[in-house]
Design an enzyme around this catalytic site. Structure first.
Site, short mmCIF file in Angstrom:
data_model
loop_
_atom_site.label_atom_id
_atom_site.label_comp_id
_atom_site.label_asym_id
_atom_site.label_seq_id
_atom_site.Cartn_x
_atom_site.Cartn_y
_atom_site.Cartn_z
N LYS A 1 26.44 26.07 -6.52
CA LYS A 1 25.70 26.51 -5.34
C LYS A 1 24.92 27.76 -5.71
O LYS A 1 25.50 28.77 -6.11
CB LYS A 1 26.65 26.80 -4.19
CG LYS A 1 25.95 27.35 -2.96
CD LYS A 1 26.88 27.49 -1.78
CE LYS A 1 26.14 28.10 -0.59
NZ LYS A 1 27.02 28.23 0.58
N LYS B 1 23.72 22.25 -5.08
CA LYS B 1 23.04 22.70 -3.87
C LYS B 1 22.16 23.90 -4.20
O LYS B 1 22.63 24.81 -4.87
CB LYS B 1 24.10 23.08 -2.84
CG LYS B 1 23.56 23.66 -1.57
CD LYS B 1 24.69 24.14 -0.72
CE LYS B 1 24.06 24.83 0.48
NZ LYS B 1 25.00 25.54 1.26
C1 PBG Z 1 27.93 28.60 4.09
C2 PBG Z 1 26.87 27.62 3.85
C3 PBG Z 1 25.48 27.81 3.77
C4 PBG Z 1 24.92 26.53 3.68
C5 PBG Z 1 25.96 25.62 3.66
N1 PBG Z 1 27.15 26.31 3.75
C6 PBG Z 1 24.67 29.04 3.89
C7 PBG Z 1 24.70 30.06 2.83
O1 PBG Z 1 25.39 29.95 1.81
O2 PBG Z 1 24.04 31.07 3.05
C8 PBG Z 1 23.45 26.22 3.62
C9 PBG Z 1 23.08 24.87 4.17
C10 PBG Z 1 21.63 24.69 4.42
O3 PBG Z 1 20.77 25.55 4.12
O4 PBG Z 1 21.29 23.61 4.93
N2 PBG Z 1 28.19 29.49 3.06
#
Ligand code: PBG
Length: 323
Positions: free
Chosen positions: A192, A245
């Site tokens: 991520k 992601k």
């Molecule tokens: C929580 C999380 C996030 C997303 C999914 N889980 C936000 C982040 O990390 O700031 C993003 C999902 C999206 O942008 O569709 N940590």
């Protein structure tokens, strides 16, 4: 002379030689669930996406299942936030309630719960913040474990930690197993990235960090080898499914992960990817249906098994349960 155009001549020939297809049953619809009914409704930066109450989310899940989208990813929007995310491990919290309600009414649906603290902290970071302003890894993992157990008790099928703390998959797996939740799977947000493409989500979930950013825990966008290392660690720690992601800007990582590992790979087509396409469609700059179809098949072509996308419902409505 070689003439590849022969196989592009008619729609039937093209479909005969088509290499990749998007199946509706490989799509996951993310759903935002609110504790306070006043927070329900449209999200201005994500046209077509809503925040649901627990009552309404049950109907939405039924509609999705009827269209063939039988897996959902839940995000909770609590009424109260504090420094240590206590609302997250409340056995009667918004996600726990939503899991119970969905499992009661739509038992065959696969309920995946995102596991993170950022929606529950007043500072918006994904964990416990230390005096220096950084996030304390091991204290945060303890918090995640505590919340994960409440999700399992509520009947969740899959837990999806999205916090990027080190060692959390192992800690969650061990805690679940120790309490006989051996059937609850883990889908780890393994690679991520600290991405600008989460912007609209943070509006939707009210989870924008009040200071600093997430770069000390989420990955640095220019790194590719490091993603494989993160994925490898999560598999070793017991992840059943690993995730890359965002999606579009990281298709190279999806492909590299597909070639390197045997476990199912999920890709998250995140909020910013959704919103930029919706904005271009609204301006008449992109054609809606062709754009979404081309977008989703790119994830399959890159090697993803599971596609988490805000377009899931719309795609399923057009393509029927078979995709
Ligand atoms: C929580 C999380 C996030 C997303 C999914 N889980 C936000 C982040 O990390 O700031 C993003 C999902 C999206 O942008 O569709 N940590």
């Amino acid at each position: 002379m070689h003439r590849p155009r022969r196989l592009r001549r008619t729609p039937v020939i093209r479909s005969l030689v088509r290499e990749h297809h998007v199946r509706v049953d490989q799509l996951v619809q993310p759903l935002f669930v609110v504790q306070n009914p006043r927070d329900a409704g449209a999200i201005s930066s994500m046209p077509g996406i809503e925040r649901f109450t627990v009552e309404r989310v049950v109907d939405e899940v039924r509609e999705l299942a009827d269209l063939g989208v039988k897996s959902v990813l839940l995000f909770g929007i609590p009424e109260f936030k504090d420094a240590t995310a206590t609302g997250n491990y409340d056995p009667n919290g918004v996600v726990q309630q939503a899991i119970r309600a969905i499992k009661r009414t739509n038992p065959s649906v696969c309920v995946i719960a995102d596991l993170c603290n950022c929606e529950y902290t007043d500072h918006g970071h994904c964990g416990i913040v230390t005096e220096s302003g950084d996030v304390d890894n091991d204290a945060t993992v303890q918090l995640l474990v505590r919340t994960a157990i409440t999700y399992a008790e509520a009947g969740v099928d899959v837990i999806a930690p999205s916090d990027m703390m080190d060692g959390r998959v192992d800690a969650i797996r061990s805690a679940l197993d120790a309490r006989d939740f051996t059937d609850v799977a883990i889908m780890a947000y393994s690679a991520k990235y600290a991405s600008a493409f989460y912007g609209p989500f943070r509006e939707a979930a009210g989870s924008t960090p009040q200071f600093g950013d997430r770069r000390t825990y989420q990955m640095d966008p220019p790194n590719a080898r490091e993603a494989l290392r993160e994925i490898e660690l999560d598999i070793e720690e017991g992840a059943d499914i690993v995730m890359v992601k965002p999606g579009l800007p990281y298709l190279d990582i999806v492909r590299a992960a597909r070639d390197a590992f045997e476990v199912p790979i999920a890709v998250y087509n995140v909020s910013g990817e959704y919103s930029m396409i919706q904005a271009a469609i609204a301006n008449g700059w992109l054609e809606a249906e062709r754009t979404v179809d081309e977008l989703l098949v790119s994830f399959v072509r890159a090697g993803a098994d599971i596609i988490i996308t805000y377009f899931a419902k719309e795609f399923a409505a057009r393509h029927g349960a078979r995709g």
